[in-house]
Write a protein that holds these residues in place. Sequence first.
Motif, PDB file in Angstrom:
ATOM      1  N   GLU A  30       3.054  -1.068  -1.511  1.00 23.43           N
ATOM      2  CA  GLU A  30       4.397  -1.516  -1.491  1.00 23.43           C
ATOM      3  C   GLU A  30       5.446   0.218  -0.437  1.00 23.43           C
ATOM      4  O   GLU A  30       4.829   0.931  -0.407  1.00 23.43           O
ATOM      5  CB  GLU A  30       4.733  -0.142  -3.583  1.00 23.43           C
ATOM      6  N   SER A  31       6.385  -0.771   0.051  1.00 26.51           N
ATOM      7  CA  SER A  31       6.600  -0.306   0.996  1.00 26.51           C
ATOM      8  C   SER A  31       8.107  -0.414   1.638  1.00 26.51           C
ATOM      9  O   SER A  31       8.400  -1.551   1.308  1.00 26.51           O
ATOM     10  CB  SER A  31       5.497   0.120   2.226  1.00 26.51           C
ATOM     11  N   SER A  32       9.026   0.335   2.146  1.00 22.29           N
ATOM     12  CA  SER A  32       9.794   0.197   2.838  1.00 22.29           C
ATOM     13  C   SER A  32      10.558   1.183   3.958  1.00 22.29           C
ATOM     14  O   SER A  32       9.619   1.936   3.967  1.00 22.29           O
ATOM     15  CB  SER A  32      11.069   0.085   1.630  1.00 22.29           C
ATOM     16  N   LEU A  33      11.112   0.164   4.734  1.00 22.63           N
ATOM     17  CA  LEU A  33      10.962   1.192   5.603  1.00 22.63           C
ATOM     18  C   LEU A  33      12.192   2.849   5.540  1.00 22.63           C
ATOM     19  O   LEU A  33      12.486   2.997   5.166  1.00 22.63           O
ATOM     20  CB  LEU A  33      11.479   0.691   7.353  1.00 22.63           C
ATOM     21  N   GLY A  34      10.891   4.069   5.964  1.00 22.10           N
ATOM     22  CA  GLY A  34      11.740   5.567   5.695  1.00 22.10           C
ATOM     23  C   GLY A  34      11.129   6.018   4.476  1.00 22.10           C
ATOM     24  O   GLY A  34      12.191   7.168   3.858  1.00 22.10           O
TER      25      GLY A  34
ATOM     26  N   ALA B  32      -0.401   7.314  -2.282  1.00 17.09           N
ATOM     27  CA  ALA B  32       1.112   7.654  -1.474  1.00 17.09           C
ATOM     28  C   ALA B  32       0.980   8.368  -0.448  1.00 17.09           C
ATOM     29  O   ALA B  32       0.847   9.057  -0.128  1.00 17.09           O
ATOM     30  CB  ALA B  32       1.635   7.719  -2.240  1.00 17.09           C
ATOM     31  N   ASP B  33       1.898   8.134   0.266  1.00 18.88           N
ATOM     32  CA  ASP B  33       2.288   8.837   1.238  1.00 18.88           C
ATOM     33  C   ASP B  33       4.061   9.050   1.796  1.00 18.88           C
ATOM     34  O   ASP B  33       4.859   7.889   1.620  1.00 18.88           O
ATOM     35  CB  ASP B  33       1.765   8.589   2.426  1.00 18.88           C
ATOM     36  N   SER B  34       4.559  10.116   2.709  1.00 19.21           N
ATOM     37  CA  SER B  34       5.970   9.976   2.915  1.00 19.21           C
ATOM     38  C   SER B  34       6.222   9.793   4.068  1.00 19.21           C
ATOM     39  O   SER B  34       6.362  10.137   4.809  1.00 19.21           O
ATOM     40  CB  SER B  34       6.645  11.274   2.362  1.00 19.21           C
ATOM     41  N   GLY B  35       5.546   8.940   4.799  1.00 18.11           N
ATOM     42  CA  GLY B  35       5.523   8.115   6.069  1.00 18.11           C
ATOM     43  C   GLY B  35       6.249   7.254   6.438  1.00 18.11           C
ATOM     44  O   GLY B  35       7.024   7.273   6.193  1.00 18.11           O
ATOM     45  N   PRO B  36       6.650   6.682   7.824  1.00 24.62           N
ATOM     46  CA  PRO B  36       7.789   5.910   7.922  1.00 24.62           C
ATOM     47  C   PRO B  36       7.913   4.846   7.472  1.00 24.62           C
ATOM     48  O   PRO B  36       8.892   3.861   7.593  1.00 24.62           O
ATOM     49  CB  PRO B  36       7.393   6.155   8.895  1.00 24.62           C
ATOM     50  N   GLY B  37       6.690   3.978   6.489  1.00 23.61           N
ATOM     51  CA  GLY B  37       7.171   3.097   5.478  1.00 23.61           C
ATOM     52  C   GLY B  37       6.857   1.645   6.809  1.00 23.61           C
ATOM     53  O   GLY B  37       6.046   2.108   7.873  1.00 23.61           O
ATOM     54  N   ILE B  38       6.535   0.140   5.994  1.00 25.78           N
ATOM     55  CA  ILE B  38       6.482  -0.948   6.589  1.00 25.78           C
ATOM     56  C   ILE B  38       7.477  -1.547   6.210  1.00 25.78           C
ATOM     57  O   ILE B  38       7.858  -1.716   5.088  1.00 25.78           O
ATOM     58  CB  ILE B  38       5.016  -0.936   5.860  1.00 25.78           C
ATOM     59  N   SER B  39       7.981  -2.688   7.101  1.00 20.53           N
ATOM     60  CA  SER B  39       9.067  -3.325   7.464  1.00 20.53           C
ATOM     61  C   SER B  39       8.365  -4.451   6.106  1.00 20.53           C
ATOM     62  O   SER B  39       7.040  -5.005   6.273  1.00 20.53           O
ATOM     63  CB  SER B  39       9.172  -3.391   8.531  1.00 20.53           C
ATOM     64  N   GLU B  40       9.333  -5.269   6.196  1.00 23.36           N
ATOM     65  CA  GLU B  40       8.611  -5.808   5.026  1.00 23.36           C
ATOM     66  C   GLU B  40       8.459  -7.304   5.822  1.00 23.36           C
ATOM     67  O   GLU B  40       7.479  -8.079   5.080  1.00 23.36           O
ATOM     68  CB  GLU B  40      10.241  -7.025   3.876  1.00 23.36           C
ATOM     69  N   GLN B  41       9.074  -7.847   6.552  1.00 23.00           N
ATOM     70  CA  GLN B  41       8.298  -8.843   7.531  1.00 23.00           C
ATOM     71  C   GLN B  41       6.942  -8.159   7.987  1.00 23.00           C
ATOM     72  O   GLN B  41       6.316  -9.403   7.939  1.00 23.00           O
ATOM     73  CB  GLN B  41       9.542  -8.536   8.973  1.00 23.00           C
ATOM     74  N   ALA B  42       6.302  -6.871   8.502  1.00 13.82           N
ATOM     75  CA  ALA B  42       4.754  -6.571   8.868  1.00 13.82           C
ATOM     76  C   ALA B  42       4.308  -6.512   7.451  1.00 13.82           C
ATOM     77  O   ALA B  42       2.631  -6.614   7.765  1.00 13.82           O
ATOM     78  CB  ALA B  42       5.124  -5.510   9.393  1.00 13.82           C
TER      79      ALA B  42
ATOM     80  N   PRO C   5       2.969  -8.525   4.780  1.00 14.57           N
ATOM     81  CA  PRO C   5       2.399 -10.392   5.007  1.00 14.57           C
ATOM     82  C   PRO C   5       0.389  -9.988   5.577  1.00 14.57           C
ATOM     83  O   PRO C   5      -0.114 -10.367   5.019  1.00 14.57           O
ATOM     84  CB  PRO C   5       2.791 -11.000   5.153  1.00 14.57           C
ATOM     85  N   LYS C   6       1.558  -8.882   7.025  1.00 15.38           N
ATOM     86  CA  LYS C   6       0.458  -8.940   8.440  1.00 15.38           C
ATOM     87  C   LYS C   6      -0.880  -7.731   8.051  1.00 15.38           C
ATOM     88  O   LYS C   6      -1.511  -7.321   8.651  1.00 15.38           O
ATOM     89  CB  LYS C   6       0.763  -9.354   9.307  1.00 15.38           C
TER      90      LYS C   6
END
Lengths: 515, 168
Positions: free
Chosen positions: A358-362, A307-317, A319-320
Amino acid sequence: MATIPLSIAKYIRSMWMAEMIITYLRIDKHGNLVDWGGYPQHYGLTNLATGKPVTEQVGFLEGLLSVPHTQVLQFVRVANGRCAHVHIMPLDNGTYVLMLDATAEHDRQQKMQQQLNELSILTYRQSQWLQELETTRQQLAEEKRLLNEVSELKSRFIATLSHELRSSLTSIVGYTELLDEAKQADVREANYLSSVKNNANHLLSLIDNVLDQAKLEAGQIVLQPSSCDVKQLIADLKPLFFPTAQEKGLAFETDIQPKMPARVILDEWRFRQVLINLITNALNFTEQGFVRITLGWQAGRLEFSVADSGPGISEQAQPKIFAPFHRESTTHALPGAGLGLAISHHIVNLMGGELTVESSLGQGSIFGGFVEASLAQPTASTDENVSTATEAKAKILIVDDNADIRNLMEIYLEDGGYAAITAGDGAEAIILALQTEPDLVLMDMQMPVTSGYEAVQQLRSDNFTKPIIALSASTLAQDKSYALEVGCDHYLVKPVSPEELLNTIEQILLKQHLA
Amino acid sequence: MATLQKKICMIGDFSVGKTSLVARFVRQAFSEKYMTTVGVKIDTKLVKAQDGREVKLILWDIAGNDALTTATTSYLRGAAGFLLVADGTRRPTFDSALNLQKAITAQIGNKPFVVLLNKADLSDQWEIDESLIEEKKQQGWKILSTSAKTGMNVEETFIDLATQMLEA
């Protein structure tokens, strides 16, 4: 037997005549119709006129008159759909044509013939399809053979490229480390050295990833499960990443759940590769906060997450994210070819598990999942014997066609307290090994003229029983298998750190000492 | 003056389209449904040959077979010419046509004939070797691709044979 009464015979004859729907035509020797009888209209013959050419009135008789003996034309179907057996009989002064109805018999025969013909066509089409299938199968087999050839060539090309790159990197990394240790470098010089080392390691990691991706695509990666101490694995990983985390001001945390077994069976090297990829990613993308590794055990499953406290990954991104060569970062340049997550995902699948995100932006990211593992039997430690066995110095023969690597290995071994002798090719190695009887041989496998494989084979057939460690730049599983098959005791991949080299030698010599 | 009459026999393997060719020629009709012929079917059509002469064609559509049988031989009597029909999508039917030509000539002598490679509308399934066709054409054979379905070359074929028969 009683005879049939004449009246009954007449009755039967009349029935038969009615059934036959008989028509007759009498034709003279000039082809003119003389007379006719029966039911010509039944066969569509209307307006018959005596004294006129019969072929003008009954077209199908064209060319058939003047027969030398009786001719029978079966199943002649005329214009109105009726069918007749046509008998053409010669007379003294002309021809007699008799038509007997055959419509019912024709229809019965047609039904049977229709089925036979349809079956025959079906059989023919089926045989054509089978032939086409066979042709296609042969074409596919040929294409497969060509593809295999191409794939083999590709694998060989990658292996050769890898060998060349790894050989050079072995020298760069090794000598940089030696320089770093030997020289009292000032800050600026230390930075230069550090930069050389980091970039060489980065190149090495890129090569490893490209090779792994190629092998995964070709289905060439075979897992090698063995007993693994997961706690020790994490303990070994910590020092690799802690300096980077500290440099960036990040908290680097590990959390191993208490019920984790002492040892489990899994491919430790591959699992380690997955964790390294995930942790490297987390550290690359996180500028503040934390990176946390968690490991747990759940009935035959080794669960893990980074786990990290980074910028996160958008939901659209998302799947890729596990696609090869995918790069999510657009904000700044990051090292790597975008293969780490793809390789990790593939490896985890190979290990019977799954890797998800599991991620979300921010909000940071959690890359986690599980791999299948089983409990291992605890083994007795041999630590006590190690010191005893390694007290004695051993003589080691280093064989490598690359002088830089030969010298580097010599330095490593001498620093480790061993006596080293060197040979520049396989043929020289055979002579030296038999003459000087070293305690162990460190053998490069890919050398011109006499390769390491040939040299090892020759030594083993000459009853050379001391351990031989293959030191190769090839990471191909088949090269490793072949090296062990021809008589090597262990296989090390270049570049090898001094620690790994010395530890391996120590273990092998100890094993032999105990044997 | 009475109209000239000529008997034409349609010969070839089963299901090559002999009946359909006659139906197209005589009635301008076509059916996808296959109905096998037993014995012989007689039809007639009045046509104008290439030299302008009128001729009544008596068409003998003979049951399909890959060889000459006794019954087929009896139907051939009096024929002034014949059409050898093969299915372009079934190579063996062309081989049958070649064999039948020899057998017919042996029975009724040299008569005008045309070889028809029928079902030309199914060109994607074509199985007849062009080189073999060329070889036969070199020997003076008249070989035409026809389609009873579309009518391609049907009328022309019968007129051509009628003309040949009148010239013979």
